[in-house]
Design a protein around this motif. Structure first.
Motif, PDB file in Angstrom:
ATOM      1  N   TRP A  30       1.455   4.764  10.515  1.00 35.84           N
ATOM      2  CA  TRP A  30       1.680   4.530   9.098  1.00 35.84           C
ATOM      3  C   TRP A  30       0.346   4.429   8.352  1.00 35.84           C
ATOM      4  CZ3 TRP A  30       1.193  -0.152   6.051  1.00 35.84           C
ATOM      5  CH2 TRP A  30       1.800  -0.060   4.789  1.00 35.84           C
ATOM      6  N   THR A  45      -0.301   7.322   5.415  1.00 37.11           N
ATOM      7  CA  THR A  45       0.219   6.843   4.135  1.00 37.11           C
ATOM      8  C   THR A  45      -0.904   6.282   3.285  1.00 37.11           C
ATOM      9  OG1 THR A  45       2.267   6.198   5.270  1.00 37.11           O
ATOM     10  CG2 THR A  45       1.910   5.302   3.065  1.00 37.11           C
ATOM     11  N   ILE A  52      -2.091   3.732   1.054  1.00 38.02           N
ATOM     12  CA  ILE A  52      -1.512   2.402   0.879  1.00 38.02           C
ATOM     13  C   ILE A  52      -2.182   1.686  -0.291  1.00 38.02           C
ATOM     14  CG2 ILE A  52      -1.076   0.205   2.038  1.00 38.02           C
ATOM     15  CD1 ILE A  52      -1.305   1.884   4.705  1.00 38.02           C
ATOM     16  N   THR A  53      -1.350   1.123  -1.170  1.00 38.46           N
ATOM     17  CA  THR A  53      -1.842   0.382  -2.331  1.00 38.46           C
ATOM     18  C   THR A  53      -1.111  -0.955  -2.405  1.00 38.46           C
ATOM     19  OG1 THR A  53      -0.177   1.183  -3.889  1.00 38.46           O
ATOM     20  CG2 THR A  53      -2.130   2.586  -3.558  1.00 38.46           C
ATOM     21  N   LYS A 110       1.132  -1.610  -4.316  1.00 40.89           N
ATOM     22  CA  LYS A 110       2.551  -1.312  -4.520  1.00 40.89           C
ATOM     23  C   LYS A 110       3.329  -1.359  -3.201  1.00 40.89           C
ATOM     24  CE  LYS A 110       1.902   1.400  -8.676  1.00 40.89           C
ATOM     25  NZ  LYS A 110       1.994   2.682  -9.335  1.00 40.89           N
ATOM     26  N   HIS A 111       2.588  -1.307  -2.093  1.00 43.82           N
ATOM     27  CA  HIS A 111       3.201  -1.393  -0.765  1.00 43.82           C
ATOM     28  C   HIS A 111       3.192  -2.830  -0.228  1.00 43.82           C
ATOM     29  CE1 HIS A 111       1.964   2.898  -0.898  1.00 43.82           C
ATOM     30  NE2 HIS A 111       3.106   3.063  -0.260  1.00 43.82           N
ATOM     31  N   GLN A 139       6.051  -3.819   2.036  1.00 37.92           N
ATOM     32  CA  GLN A 139       6.042  -3.054   3.281  1.00 37.92           C
ATOM     33  C   GLN A 139       4.907  -3.532   4.194  1.00 37.92           C
ATOM     34  OE1 GLN A 139       5.887   1.159   2.573  1.00 37.92           O
ATOM     35  NE2 GLN A 139       6.711   1.658   4.587  1.00 37.92           N
ATOM     36  N   ILE A 140       3.724  -3.759   3.629  1.00 33.19           N
ATOM     37  CA  ILE A 140       2.602  -4.282   4.420  1.00 33.19           C
ATOM     38  C   ILE A 140       2.985  -5.639   5.005  1.00 33.19           C
ATOM     39  CG2 ILE A 140       0.213  -5.108   4.361  1.00 33.19           C
ATOM     40  CD1 ILE A 140      -0.185  -3.203   1.899  1.00 33.19           C
TER      41      ILE A 140
END
Length: 168
Positions: free
Chosen positions: A22, A26, A28-29, A31-32, A35-36
């Protein structure tokens, strides 16, 4: 000592591989953040079930990370570098009054977690279960676990709880 890849170790390996994939694939910001946070919770919980290991590295030699994959992960995590938060390295209540808080960095946390897990993956895929277990279990206690809980706390305080307030 020869350690076999038990179901707990195999399950952790699958989780670590998925997390590293991942990170490599991906961008990653913040905004994740949810999910993080989910990844960090799963990794931390699974690491608590791993067998405990000794202090020294258990492999023949330290594994080298695949450079291309590391560069992909660095690029994909780069937007989180500089996402700082305050933390106490050792939050012993009896010492808090004498210790200054440090500065954590979510991007640095995630990259360190990635590297420790990836080192274990390299060993695991080479059949060096002992080395993989050392990176995953021992380094969870000494290194990447601290990064995981620090980043999780920061993400919760700085993003998730603010998002929840904005929804009201």
């Amino acid at each position: 000592m020869k350690i076999e890849a038990t179901p707990v170790i195999k399950s952790f390996a699958d989780l670590a591989i998925s997390f590293c994939d991942w990170c490599e694939n991906t961008p990653i910001t913040t905004k994740h953040a949810s999910q993080i946070s989910s990844w960090l919770c799963k990794l931390h919980a699974a690491a608590l079930d791993l067998p405990k290991v000794g202090l020294g590295y258990w492999g023949d030699e330290l594994p080298t990370l695949p450079e291309a994959q590391l560069e992909f992960a660095k690029r994909n995590l780069s937007s989180l570098i500089g996402f700082h938060y305050s933390e106490y390295f050792d939050p012993d209540p009896s010492q808090i009054s004498t210790i200054e808080p440090g500065l954590g960095d979510v991007g640095d946390d995630l990259l360190d977690i990635y590297k420790d897990l990836k080192h274990g993956i390299v060993d695991f895929q080479l059949g060096k279960v002992e080395g993989a277990l050392w990176y995953w279990s021992r380094m969870h206690g000494d290194h990447w676990g601290r990064h995981a809980v620090g980043a999780l706390f920061a993400l919760h305080c700085l993003v998730i709880s603010k998002d929840a307030k904005d929804e009201l």
